[in-house]
Design a protein around this motif. Structure first.
Motif, PDB file in Angstrom:
ATOM      1  N   ASN A 156       0.822  -1.188   0.000  1.00 17.86           N
ATOM      2  CA  ASN A 156       0.000   0.000   0.000  1.00 17.86           C
ATOM      3  C   ASN A 156       0.868   1.255   0.000  1.00 17.86           C
ATOM      4  OD1 ASN A 156       0.788   0.728   2.643  1.00 17.86           O
ATOM      5  ND2 ASN A 156      -0.811  -0.539   3.550  1.00 17.86           N
ATOM      6  N   THR A 157       0.217   2.415   0.060  1.00 13.03           N
ATOM      7  CA  THR A 157       0.916   3.692  -0.076  1.00 13.03           C
ATOM      8  C   THR A 157       2.049   3.843   0.912  1.00 13.03           C
ATOM      9  OG1 THR A 157      -1.131   4.722  -0.832  1.00 13.03           O
ATOM     10  CG2 THR A 157       0.592   6.196  -0.078  1.00 13.03           C
ATOM     11  N   PRO A 194      -2.652  12.236  -7.844  1.00 13.57           N
ATOM     12  CA  PRO A 194      -4.019  12.354  -7.330  1.00 13.57           C
ATOM     13  C   PRO A 194      -4.012  12.736  -5.846  1.00 13.57           C
ATOM     14  CG  PRO A 194      -3.412  10.044  -7.569  1.00 13.57           C
ATOM     15  CD  PRO A 194      -2.298  10.846  -8.165  1.00 13.57           C
ATOM     16  N   HIS A 207      -6.085  14.179  -3.691  1.00 13.68           N
ATOM     17  CA  HIS A 207      -7.201  13.864  -2.790  1.00 13.68           C
ATOM     18  C   HIS A 207      -7.136  12.414  -2.313  1.00 13.68           C
ATOM     19  CE1 HIS A 207     -11.230  15.568  -1.522  1.00 13.68           C
ATOM     20  NE2 HIS A 207     -11.183  14.389  -0.956  1.00 13.68           N
ATOM     21  N   SER A 208      -6.808  11.503  -3.211  1.00 17.31           N
ATOM     22  CA  SER A 208      -6.749  10.091  -2.826  1.00 17.31           C
ATOM     23  C   SER A 208      -5.577   9.831  -1.885  1.00 17.31           C
ATOM     24  CB  SER A 208      -6.633   9.199  -4.067  1.00 17.31           C
ATOM     25  OG  SER A 208      -5.424   9.450  -4.766  1.00 17.31           O
ATOM     26  N   HIS A 224      -6.613  11.025   1.466  1.00 17.73           N
ATOM     27  CA  HIS A 224      -7.515  10.015   2.037  1.00 17.73           C
ATOM     28  C   HIS A 224      -6.719   8.885   2.699  1.00 17.73           C
ATOM     29  CE1 HIS A 224     -10.852   7.181   2.455  1.00 17.73           C
ATOM     30  NE2 HIS A 224     -10.065   6.286   1.876  1.00 17.73           N
ATOM     31  N   ASN A 225      -5.661   8.454   2.023  1.00 16.30           N
ATOM     32  CA  ASN A 225      -4.824   7.392   2.596  1.00 16.30           C
ATOM     33  C   ASN A 225      -4.109   7.863   3.858  1.00 16.30           C
ATOM     34  OD1 ASN A 225      -5.493   5.558   0.609  1.00 16.30           O
ATOM     35  ND2 ASN A 225      -3.747   6.050  -0.691  1.00 16.30           N
ATOM     36  N   LYS A 244      -6.704   7.829   6.566  1.00 16.63           N
ATOM     37  CA  LYS A 244      -6.977   6.447   6.958  1.00 16.63           C
ATOM     38  C   LYS A 244      -5.895   5.925   7.896  1.00 16.63           C
ATOM     39  CE  LYS A 244      -7.911   1.882   4.956  1.00 16.63           C
ATOM     40  NZ  LYS A 244      -7.990   1.097   3.688  1.00 16.63           N
ATOM     41  N   GLU A 249     -11.725  14.327   5.569  1.00 13.13           N
ATOM     42  CA  GLU A 249     -11.579  12.875   5.329  1.00 13.13           C
ATOM     43  C   GLU A 249     -11.623  12.089   6.641  1.00 13.13           C
ATOM     44  OE1 GLU A 249     -11.481  11.086   2.519  1.00 13.13           O
ATOM     45  OE2 GLU A 249     -11.905  12.923   1.413  1.00 13.13           O
TER      46      GLU A 249
END
Length: 407
Positions: free
Chosen positions: A166-167, A180, A182-183, A186-187, A190, A401
């Protein structure tokens, strides 16, 4: 010819580790032979390699080994570390081992010892009586301490890239405003929520632009809600936050409307003066002088903060640590139990923090300038995720978020 055999283990194909090792050997004038290579077939399988390095002189071999061990290579022989006593305070032997911020172990007394407080550009010191080892900066070395020299008996495990990560497990590509955003935010949100849910800690390293862009209430809310648990900053962030809380301005500009206030240029000095009269930021909160803002929430929520001074500071505030070495040590102590660091619009404080945190700590650097966020990677903080965006957009989106995740 001088020969040394090394081994590599892990996701050495996906993370290009084996390629980096081979390139390093050739670039430094050596030669190599891959004696054994086993490639993992599935996402969870690791790969292993056994490589024979050959050079024409010992100096070249030592240089190659210094570089490839930083990439995670291990010597086949189980040699123990070589130790040499420091002859003077703040000095070490010429061939001292210089640390990375990767997971590091040393072999001493027939066992591997993990270095818990690892950070880059430091020395490894061994207590031969207690059979323990620690990472120390040059300025804290004492005469007689046993310093690790050379590369024997040192094992380094760098971050790896494997299929399906993952990121935050691996992302160190060049920073770009075209990603991106915004994504990615979001991560980040999270990850912050997961850290909060398990009782972990997040540290924000902030610059005054956080206040200038009107985001003081957002950062204050993140502290109040327990998403930010520590704060590293300079005199400027704290001063302008307090200026905003007392006068509604930052550098004399109204943070809500952007309107320039007459004689507002002295508001930050009036803010410092008010805190000096109270005695400290905490005293100002307890006396009812300071009733809102980032520093207010730090005090009310027992959130530790380290304010490191600089030569350009006005005042500074009484809470600012003007001795740079003392401030660095305070930061070093505070990051030991941190799970994530978010560095926002402050190049010098970001680099300073990046230099003292181990690679295991998830790190995010946010700035409107590509040059600022890439500088961390250039200085060795390869684990940092870079987000090129306006701070005034980043923090509100992050808070939004987090609230969505709560719902």
């Amino acid at each position: 010819m001088y020969v040394q055999k090394i081994k590599l283990s892990g996701h050495i194909i996906d993370s290009f580790t084996i390629q980096k090792v081979m390139d390093t050997i050739i670039d430094q004038g050596g030669d190599y032979e891959i004696e054994e290579l086993n490639v993992g077939k599935h996402n969870t399988d690791i790969s292993t390699a056994r490589i024979r390095i050959e050079t024409k002189n010992e100096k070249d071999l030592d240089q190659i080994l210094d570089m490839v061990t930083d990439l995670g290579a291990q010597l086949i022989e189980k040699d123990e570390v070589e130790l040499v006593a420091s002859e003077k305070d703040k000095t070490v032997p010429d061939n001292f081992y210089s640390t990375t911020n990767y997971i590091t172990e040393i072999r001493y007394d027939n066992r591997w010892i993990n270095i818990d407080n690892i950070e880059m550009d430091c020395m490894l010191v061994v207590d031969t009586d207690k059979k323990t080892a620690t990472c120390k900066p040059l300025n804290s070395i004492k005469k007689g301490e046993k310093i690790v020299v050379g590369h024997k008996g040192v094992r380094v495990t760098p971050p790896e890239k494997s299929r399906g990560k993952n990121t935050f497990e691996f992302m160190n590509s060049e920073a770009s405003a075209e990603k991106p955003t915004h994504s990615i935010i979001h991560n980040v949100a999270k990850e912050m929520k997961e850290i909060k849910d398990k009782g972990g800690k997040v540290c924000v390293v902030g610059g005054p632009a956080v206040i200038h862009t009107g985001c003081a209430p957002v950062l204050a809310q993140l502290i109040k809600e327990g998403y930010v648990n520590k704060l590293f900053a300079g005199n400027a962030l704290a001063t302008h936050d307090i200026e905003d809380a007392l006068y509604g301005t930052s550098l004399g500009v109204k943070t809500e409307t952007g309107e320039l206030v007459a004689h507002g240029h002295k508001h930050h000095l009036r803010a410092i003066n008010a805190i000096n009269k109270a005695g400290s930021i905490k005293d100002a909160v307890e006396q009812g002088v300071l009733t809102r803002g980032v520093m207010y929430e730090c005090v009310k929520n027992d959130t530790p903060y380290v304010l490191a001074g600089s030569i350009r500071d006005d005042g500074p505030l009484p809470d600012v640590i003007t001795d740079s070495q003392e401030a660095q040590q305070r930061m070093r102590e505070e990051v030991q139990d941190v799970d994530m660091v978010i560095m926002i619009a402050t190049l010098l404080h970001s680099v300073a923090t990046g230099n003292i945190i181990p690679a295991r700590i998830k790190s995010v650097c946010v700035d409107i300038s590509n040059a600022s966020v890439t500088k961390l990677s250039d200085r060795g903080s390869a684990q940092v995720i870079s987000i090129v965006t306006d701070i005034g957009s980043f923090l509100p989106i992050l808070l939004d978020e987090l609230h969505k995740l709560e719902e």
